[in-house]
Design a protein around this motif. Sequence first.
Motif, PDB file in Angstrom:
ATOM      1  N   CYS A  76       0.866  -1.175   0.000  1.00  0.00           N
ATOM      2  CA  CYS A  76       0.000   0.000   0.000  1.00  0.00           C
ATOM      3  C   CYS A  76       0.902   1.223   0.000  1.00  0.00           C
ATOM      4  CB  CYS A  76      -0.881  -0.007   1.245  1.00  0.00           C
ATOM      5  SG  CYS A  76      -1.971   1.422   1.389  1.00  0.00           S
ATOM      6  N   SER A  77       0.539   2.210  -0.810  1.00  0.00           N
ATOM      7  CA  SER A  77       1.312   3.450  -0.818  1.00  0.00           C
ATOM      8  C   SER A  77       0.354   4.639  -0.743  1.00  0.00           C
ATOM      9  CB  SER A  77       2.186   3.533  -2.071  1.00  0.00           C
ATOM     10  OG  SER A  77       1.385   3.549  -3.225  1.00  0.00           O
ATOM     11  N   TYR A  78       0.869   5.731  -0.258  1.00  0.00           N
ATOM     12  CA  TYR A  78       0.114   6.972  -0.159  1.00  0.00           C
ATOM     13  C   TYR A  78       1.111   8.108  -0.109  1.00  0.00           C
ATOM     14  CZ  TYR A  78       1.289   6.084   4.700  1.00  0.00           C
ATOM     15  OH  TYR A  78       1.969   5.805   5.851  1.00  0.00           O
ATOM     16  N   ASP A  79       0.640   9.319  -0.368  1.00  0.00           N
ATOM     17  CA  ASP A  79       1.556  10.454  -0.412  1.00  0.00           C
ATOM     18  C   ASP A  79       1.858  11.034   0.964  1.00  0.00           C
ATOM     19  OD1 ASP A  79       1.982  10.263  -3.094  1.00  0.00           O
ATOM     20  OD2 ASP A  79       0.532  11.781  -3.644  1.00  0.00           O
ATOM     21  N   ASN A  80       0.894  11.628   1.596  1.00  0.00           N
ATOM     22  CA  ASN A  80       1.142  12.305   2.871  1.00  0.00           C
ATOM     23  C   ASN A  80       0.038  11.988   3.860  1.00  0.00           C
ATOM     24  OD1 ASN A  80       3.352  13.602   1.773  1.00  0.00           O
ATOM     25  ND2 ASN A  80       2.230  15.458   1.280  1.00  0.00           N
ATOM     26  N   LEU A  81       0.407  11.997   5.135  1.00  0.00           N
ATOM     27  CA  LEU A  81      -0.593  11.948   6.195  1.00  0.00           C
ATOM     28  C   LEU A  81      -0.825  13.363   6.683  1.00  0.00           C
ATOM     29  CD1 LEU A  81       0.611   8.934   8.382  1.00  0.00           C
ATOM     30  CD2 LEU A  81      -1.191   8.954   6.666  1.00  0.00           C
ATOM     31  N   ARG A  82      -2.030  13.654   7.110  1.00  0.00           N
ATOM     32  CA  ARG A  82      -2.339  14.966   7.656  1.00  0.00           C
ATOM     33  C   ARG A  82      -1.527  15.217   8.919  1.00  0.00           C
ATOM     34  NH1 ARG A  82      -7.818  14.652   9.357  1.00  0.00           N
ATOM     35  NH2 ARG A  82      -8.237  14.375   7.152  1.00  0.00           N
ATOM     36  N   TYR A  83      -1.295  14.158   9.690  1.00  0.00           N
ATOM     37  CA  TYR A  83      -0.576  14.276  10.954  1.00  0.00           C
ATOM     38  C   TYR A  83       0.861  13.800  10.755  1.00  0.00           C
ATOM     39  CZ  TYR A  83      -5.397  14.471  12.424  1.00  0.00           C
ATOM     40  OH  TYR A  83      -6.716  14.798  12.538  1.00  0.00           O
ATOM     41  N   LYS A  84       1.809  14.605  11.152  1.00  0.00           N
ATOM     42  CA  LYS A  84       3.231  14.277  10.969  1.00  0.00           C
ATOM     43  C   LYS A  84       3.854  13.651  12.220  1.00  0.00           C
ATOM     44  CE  LYS A  84       3.176  16.187   6.920  1.00  0.00           C
ATOM     45  NZ  LYS A  84       2.775  15.336   5.841  1.00  0.00           N
TER      46      LYS A  84
END
Length: 161
Positions: A69-77
């Motif tokens: 699974c891949s994704y760009d960014n999370l809202r929470y760092k």
Amino acid sequence: MFGISDFLKLLLSAFIILPMVSIIREGGYLLTSYFLGAKNSKVVIGCGPRIFNIGIFEFRKYYFMYSWCSYDNLRYKENWAQILVYSSPIVANIAVALIVNFSLSFGWIGMKDFGKQFIYYAFYFVLFDLLPIYYPDGQPSNGRIVYELIKYGKFPEYEKE
């Protein structure tokens, strides 16, 4: 003794159960990252040439061998968000395995051999996700990522060759 029925169970495990467990595992990443605000999520089932896409799911020729699974960014760092994401496939496989086990024990599902093999593979994935190791290609396991986030407060260094 290994017979024809065992060979059929092996085929069922490799081509049906293993991909199902992989999809559940990747679903853990997907759901958690979605709730944490991930952008451009994608789940790849298998390796080799792409066969087809269904929404964010990409199916490849050797669908039973690998998934991610891949994704760009999370809202929470913050680290807690990463810990949740990398713990989620473990929790997803444990939860579904327990549901299947519970259903088998009450007779709600009749495919006992299928259910037992499913539970076996679900916990197989959990075991190797929990081990805090680096795989032969240098990639950290989920357990390693969570360990380093908790102990050192940072994501483990990893360079793909």
